[in-house]
Design a protein around this motif. Structure first.
Motif, short mmCIF file in Angstrom:
data_model
loop_
_atom_site.label_atom_id
_atom_site.label_comp_id
_atom_site.label_asym_id
_atom_site.label_seq_id
_atom_site.Cartn_x
_atom_site.Cartn_y
_atom_site.Cartn_z
N GLY A 1 0.70 -1.31 -0.03
CA GLY A 1 -0.06 0.13 -0.04
C GLY A 1 0.84 1.37 0.06
N ALA A 2 1.84 1.40 0.64
CA ALA A 2 2.76 2.55 0.92
C ALA A 2 3.48 2.71 -0.44
CB ALA A 2 3.76 2.19 2.03
N LEU A 3 3.84 1.56 -0.97
CA LEU A 3 4.77 1.66 -2.54
C LEU A 3 3.82 1.96 -3.57
CD1 LEU A 3 6.76 -1.57 -1.78
CD2 LEU A 3 7.54 0.83 -1.63
N LYS A 4 2.49 1.60 -3.38
CA LYS A 4 1.45 2.18 -4.49
C LYS A 4 1.36 3.72 -4.13
CE LYS A 4 -1.03 -2.01 -5.21
NZ LYS A 4 -2.47 -2.66 -4.98
N VAL A 5 1.13 4.22 -3.13
CA VAL A 5 1.10 5.66 -2.90
C VAL A 5 2.54 6.42 -3.68
CG1 VAL A 5 1.23 7.50 -1.10
CG2 VAL A 5 -0.22 5.57 -1.10
N LEU A 6 3.56 5.64 -3.25
CA LEU A 6 4.90 6.47 -3.57
C LEU A 6 5.05 6.10 -5.24
CD1 LEU A 6 7.16 5.27 -0.76
CD2 LEU A 6 6.27 7.66 -1.19
N ALA A 7 4.41 5.40 -5.92
CA ALA A 7 4.76 5.05 -7.18
C ALA A 7 4.10 6.00 -8.25
CB ALA A 7 4.22 3.48 -7.51
N ASN A 8 4.19 7.17 -7.94
CA ASN A 8 3.74 8.18 -8.77
C ASN A 8 4.56 9.39 -8.68
OD1 ASN A 8 2.03 11.02 -8.83
ND2 ASN A 8 0.86 9.47 -10.40
N THR A 9 5.09 9.71 -9.66
CA THR A 9 6.15 11.17 -9.72
C THR A 9 5.45 12.25 -8.87
OG1 THR A 9 7.14 10.21 -11.96
CG2 THR A 9 7.64 12.69 -11.21
N GLU A 10 4.21 12.57 -9.14
CA GLU A 10 3.90 14.14 -8.58
C GLU A 10 3.54 13.70 -7.11
OE1 GLU A 10 2.58 12.93 -11.65
OE2 GLU A 10 3.49 14.74 -12.85
N ARG A 11 3.08 12.55 -6.87
CA ARG A 11 2.77 12.39 -5.20
C ARG A 11 4.15 12.10 -4.48
NH1 ARG A 11 -1.39 8.58 -7.25
NH2 ARG A 11 0.15 6.88 -6.79
#
Length: 106
Positions: free
Chosen positions: A22-32
């Protein structure tokens, strides 16, 4: 005779793996990721984030909305301004590791 290693409880391991994914999915976007890196330095309002990171509406609002819905940022209103800060301490630790590994030394 070699000692047997203590096994990690598979249910605890599965739960922890789910949290990590879940944490990695949140981080897996350049803008986020950029937003979280900036917010890891301290609270900022939307206008300051837009200026500092050159992320414009509606992308900024969309990604801040994702971070809010995932529960990794807190908000505070002061008049018309909304201030954001990182609320997830585990995520802050991940950001420190990512910074150490990927960001150039100054």
């Amino acid at each position: 005779m070699p000692r047997a290693r203590a096994l990690i409880d598979p249910n605890r391991l599965r739960a922890a793996a789910g949290e990590a994914v879940g944490a990695l999915k949140v981080l897996a976007n350049t803008e986020r990721l950029l937003l979280l890196c900036q917010l890891s330095q301290g609270e900022m309002c939307v206008g300051d984030l837009e200026e500092a990171l050159d992320i414009h509406q509606p992308t900024l609002s969309q990604q801040l909305g994702v971070l809010r819905s995932e529960g990794v940022v807190d908000t505070r209103r002061d008049g018309k301004r909304i201030y954001y800060s990182v609320s997830d301490t585990a995520l802050l630790e991940l950001l420190r590791v990512l910074y150490r590994v990927y960001c150039p030394k100054e």
